[in-house]
Design a protein around this motif. Sequence first.
Motif, PDB file in Angstrom:
ATOM      1  N   ARG A 214       0.863  -1.189   0.000  1.00 44.83           N
ATOM      2  CA  ARG A 214       0.000   0.000   0.000  1.00 44.83           C
ATOM      3  C   ARG A 214       0.892   1.230   0.000  1.00 44.83           C
ATOM      4  O   ARG A 214       1.880   1.291   0.732  1.00 44.83           O
ATOM      5  N   PHE A 215       0.551   2.223  -0.830  1.00 47.15           N
ATOM      6  CA  PHE A 215       1.397   3.385  -1.040  1.00 47.15           C
ATOM      7  C   PHE A 215       0.579   4.675  -0.935  1.00 47.15           C
ATOM      8  O   PHE A 215      -0.597   4.706  -1.292  1.00 47.15           O
ATOM      9  N   ASP A 216       1.243   5.732  -0.454  1.00 49.06           N
ATOM     10  CA  ASP A 216       0.561   7.022  -0.313  1.00 49.06           C
ATOM     11  C   ASP A 216       0.281   7.663  -1.668  1.00 49.06           C
ATOM     12  O   ASP A 216      -0.763   8.283  -1.862  1.00 49.06           O
ATOM     13  N   LYS A 217       1.218   7.524  -2.599  1.00 46.55           N
ATOM     14  CA  LYS A 217       1.073   8.119  -3.925  1.00 46.55           C
ATOM     15  C   LYS A 217       1.609   7.118  -4.958  1.00 46.55           C
ATOM     16  O   LYS A 217       2.500   6.322  -4.658  1.00 46.55           O
ATOM     17  N   ILE A 218       1.065   7.186  -6.160  1.00 51.76           N
ATOM     18  CA  ILE A 218       1.504   6.322  -7.256  1.00 51.76           C
ATOM     19  C   ILE A 218       1.698   7.173  -8.502  1.00 51.76           C
ATOM     20  O   ILE A 218       0.868   8.035  -8.821  1.00 51.76           O
ATOM     21  N   ALA A 219       2.788   6.929  -9.220  1.00 53.15           N
ATOM     22  CA  ALA A 219       3.010   7.548 -10.524  1.00 53.15           C
ATOM     23  C   ALA A 219       3.418   6.471 -11.513  1.00 53.15           C
ATOM     24  O   ALA A 219       4.122   5.518 -11.163  1.00 53.15           O
ATOM     25  N   SER A 220       2.964   6.624 -12.744  1.00 48.76           N
ATOM     26  CA  SER A 220       3.421   5.762 -13.826  1.00 48.76           C
ATOM     27  C   SER A 220       3.658   6.655 -15.033  1.00 48.76           C
ATOM     28  O   SER A 220       2.721   7.267 -15.554  1.00 48.76           O
ATOM     29  N   VAL A 238      -4.685  -2.883 -10.214  1.00 53.27           N
ATOM     30  CA  VAL A 238      -3.447  -2.949  -9.422  1.00 53.27           C
ATOM     31  C   VAL A 238      -3.192  -1.612  -8.749  1.00 53.27           C
ATOM     32  O   VAL A 238      -2.883  -1.549  -7.542  1.00 53.27           O
ATOM     33  N   ALA A 239      -3.308  -0.513  -9.514  1.00 53.79           N
ATOM     34  CA  ALA A 239      -3.099   0.817  -8.937  1.00 53.79           C
ATOM     35  C   ALA A 239      -4.115   1.089  -7.830  1.00 53.79           C
ATOM     36  O   ALA A 239      -3.769   1.643  -6.772  1.00 53.79           O
ATOM     37  N   HIS A 240      -5.356   0.702  -8.042  1.00 55.96           N
ATOM     38  CA  HIS A 240      -6.405   0.916  -7.038  1.00 55.96           C
ATOM     39  C   HIS A 240      -6.116   0.123  -5.765  1.00 55.96           C
ATOM     40  O   HIS A 240      -6.260   0.635  -4.640  1.00 55.96           O
ATOM     41  N   ARG A 241      -5.702  -1.124  -5.931  1.00 54.42           N
ATOM     42  CA  ARG A 241      -5.394  -1.976  -4.780  1.00 54.42           C
ATOM     43  C   ARG A 241      -4.220  -1.432  -3.973  1.00 54.42           C
ATOM     44  O   ARG A 241      -4.206  -1.521  -2.745  1.00 54.42           O
ATOM     45  N   CYS A 242      -3.245  -0.848  -4.662  1.00 58.52           N
ATOM     46  CA  CYS A 242      -2.019  -0.413  -3.997  1.00 58.52           C
ATOM     47  C   CYS A 242      -2.085   1.007  -3.454  1.00 58.52           C
ATOM     48  O   CYS A 242      -1.203   1.413  -2.686  1.00 58.52           O
ATOM     49  N   LEU A 243      -3.087   1.783  -3.835  1.00 56.65           N
ATOM     50  CA  LEU A 243      -3.174   3.180  -3.406  1.00 56.65           C
ATOM     51  C   LEU A 243      -3.924   3.289  -2.087  1.00 56.65           C
ATOM     52  O   LEU A 243      -5.009   2.715  -1.922  1.00 56.65           O
ATOM     53  N   SER A 244      -3.374   4.054  -1.152  1.00 59.70           N
ATOM     54  CA  SER A 244      -4.069   4.292   0.115  1.00 59.70           C
ATOM     55  C   SER A 244      -5.352   5.076  -0.152  1.00 59.70           C
ATOM     56  O   SER A 244      -5.459   5.790  -1.161  1.00 59.70           O
ATOM     57  N   VAL A 354      -2.861  12.294 -16.303  1.00 56.58           N
ATOM     58  CA  VAL A 354      -4.191  12.118 -15.715  1.00 56.58           C
ATOM     59  C   VAL A 354      -4.028  11.921 -14.207  1.00 56.58           C
ATOM     60  O   VAL A 354      -3.347  10.987 -13.779  1.00 56.58           O
ATOM     61  N   VAL A 355      -4.623  12.811 -13.432  1.00 62.58           N
ATOM     62  CA  VAL A 355      -4.559  12.733 -11.976  1.00 62.58           C
ATOM     63  C   VAL A 355      -5.845  12.078 -11.470  1.00 62.58           C
ATOM     64  O   VAL A 355      -6.945  12.496 -11.836  1.00 62.58           O
ATOM     65  N   MET A 356      -5.696  11.056 -10.621  1.00 59.41           N
ATOM     66  CA  MET A 356      -6.843  10.303 -10.138  1.00 59.41           C
ATOM     67  C   MET A 356      -6.767  10.082  -8.631  1.00 59.41           C
ATOM     68  O   MET A 356      -5.674  10.011  -8.060  1.00 59.41           O
ATOM     69  N   THR A 357      -7.945   9.968  -8.021  1.00 62.21           N
ATOM     70  CA  THR A 357      -8.053   9.555  -6.623  1.00 62.21           C
ATOM     71  C   THR A 357      -9.050   8.408  -6.548  1.00 62.21           C
ATOM     72  O   THR A 357      -9.831   8.184  -7.481  1.00 62.21           O
ATOM     73  N   LYS A 358      -9.039   7.709  -5.427  1.00 68.15           N
ATOM     74  CA  LYS A 358      -9.917   6.556  -5.297  1.00 68.15           C
ATOM     75  C   LYS A 358     -11.387   6.972  -5.251  1.00 68.15           C
ATOM     76  O   LYS A 358     -11.766   7.899  -4.531  1.00 68.15           O
ATOM     77  N   ASP A 359     -12.199   6.251  -6.021  1.00 66.00           N
ATOM     78  CA  ASP A 359     -13.634   6.498  -6.028  1.00 66.00           C
ATOM     79  C   ASP A 359     -14.256   5.995  -4.729  1.00 66.00           C
ATOM     80  O   ASP A 359     -13.853   4.963  -4.200  1.00 66.00           O
ATOM     81  N   GLY A 360     -15.206   6.757  -4.207  1.00 60.98           N
ATOM     82  CA  GLY A 360     -15.986   6.300  -3.071  1.00 60.98           C
ATOM     83  C   GLY A 360     -15.434   6.638  -1.711  1.00 60.98           C
ATOM     84  O   GLY A 360     -16.032   6.263  -0.693  1.00 60.98           O
TER      85      GLY A 360
END
Length: 382
Positions: A214-220, A238-244, A354-360
């Motif tokens: 689990r990570f605070d921020k992700i970049a690709s 994968v990005a969703h699972r690993c993002l806090s 593209v900047v994204m945050t977790k939905d919900g």
Amino acid sequence: MVDRTLVSLLNEAGVEINGDNPWDIRVHDERFGSRVMRELNLGLGESYMDGWWDCERLDELFHRLLTSGIEKKIRGSPRYLLRLLPAVLFNLQSRARSRLIAKRHYDLGNDLFLSFLGATVQYSCAYFEGTDDLDEAQRNKLRMICEKLGLCAGEHLLDIGCGFGGLARFAAAEYGCEVTAVNISREQMRHARDICAGLPVRVLDQDYRAIEGRFDKIASVGMFEHVGRRNYRTFMRVAHRCLSPGGVFLLHTIGGNVTCFNCDPWIAKHIFPVGMLPSAALVGKAAEGLFVIEDWHNIGPHYDKTLMAWNRNFQAAWPGFAERYGERFRRMWEYYLLSCAGAFRARRIQAWQVVMTKDGVGRPQPACRPAFAGRDEPVRWN
């Protein structure tokens, strides 16, 4: 004599055979026309590699060809459509095939890439806001990514792809982050580990599908082009699972204006095997239900300038590589860099952040377009 149909198509684009303009084609082998009409894009590129024709300004040639609509007139050709079948029928970017691109392209030799990418060794679009210098523009890009992510000291950043390690090094050194970087290119990982020595950076030899934690921020950055449309949803999961829950994910990728199944046949054969450019529709569909898309920034025009700078550096460094790689390789690499510059200039392909945050999770919107430091006056971008 060059095929009359080809001459007519080129003339519609303002290109002449053996004309006087720098974007005109000078033919050295009479077989040129029949080869291009038979093999289309692949024949055009390979005949250039073989020295059958020259052009003073390849970038301007492709700019004119792509803005003329010539490509639409040949897309219906059975030969063109047959080249798409493997990508339609099979998952060319499966885990078993994932290391093909590393072996064929990224592991050519670090000295080659270091010779033209500049001091930051960034193999992705620079950001030439307020500068014409490649190195400064690449630092602009790195800082822009970190600021869009809202990186803070002590946070843990996941860098999916990581390239030669420039972003990992920048984030750790400038922002005080811990970084986990994953890659499958032996040569890129070697360089990344060297430049990140002494910093809180781990560089792992790992396919993105195997990432845990689990990570605070992700970049690709510049890796999604190798994922393939059959795997876009898997990548996003994968990005969703690993993002806090309160984290931010930034995806930096080249993209196409329309949904397609494959890259240009010449690019796929000689430069990026099993590559594929996502469309906005496919990125959105892959992210649907997983992420809130907070910002979509198109910096595509900056890639034109980046590629032109890379080509100047490559040509200047070439004498040191001529004996090892040979003239056909030089013409291939020149064709690659300048044809892509022309494609970006024609606005046929784009570069997206593209900047994204977790939905919900109800996270407040991050500051997606902040000013960033590094100049006497902060730069703001639209």
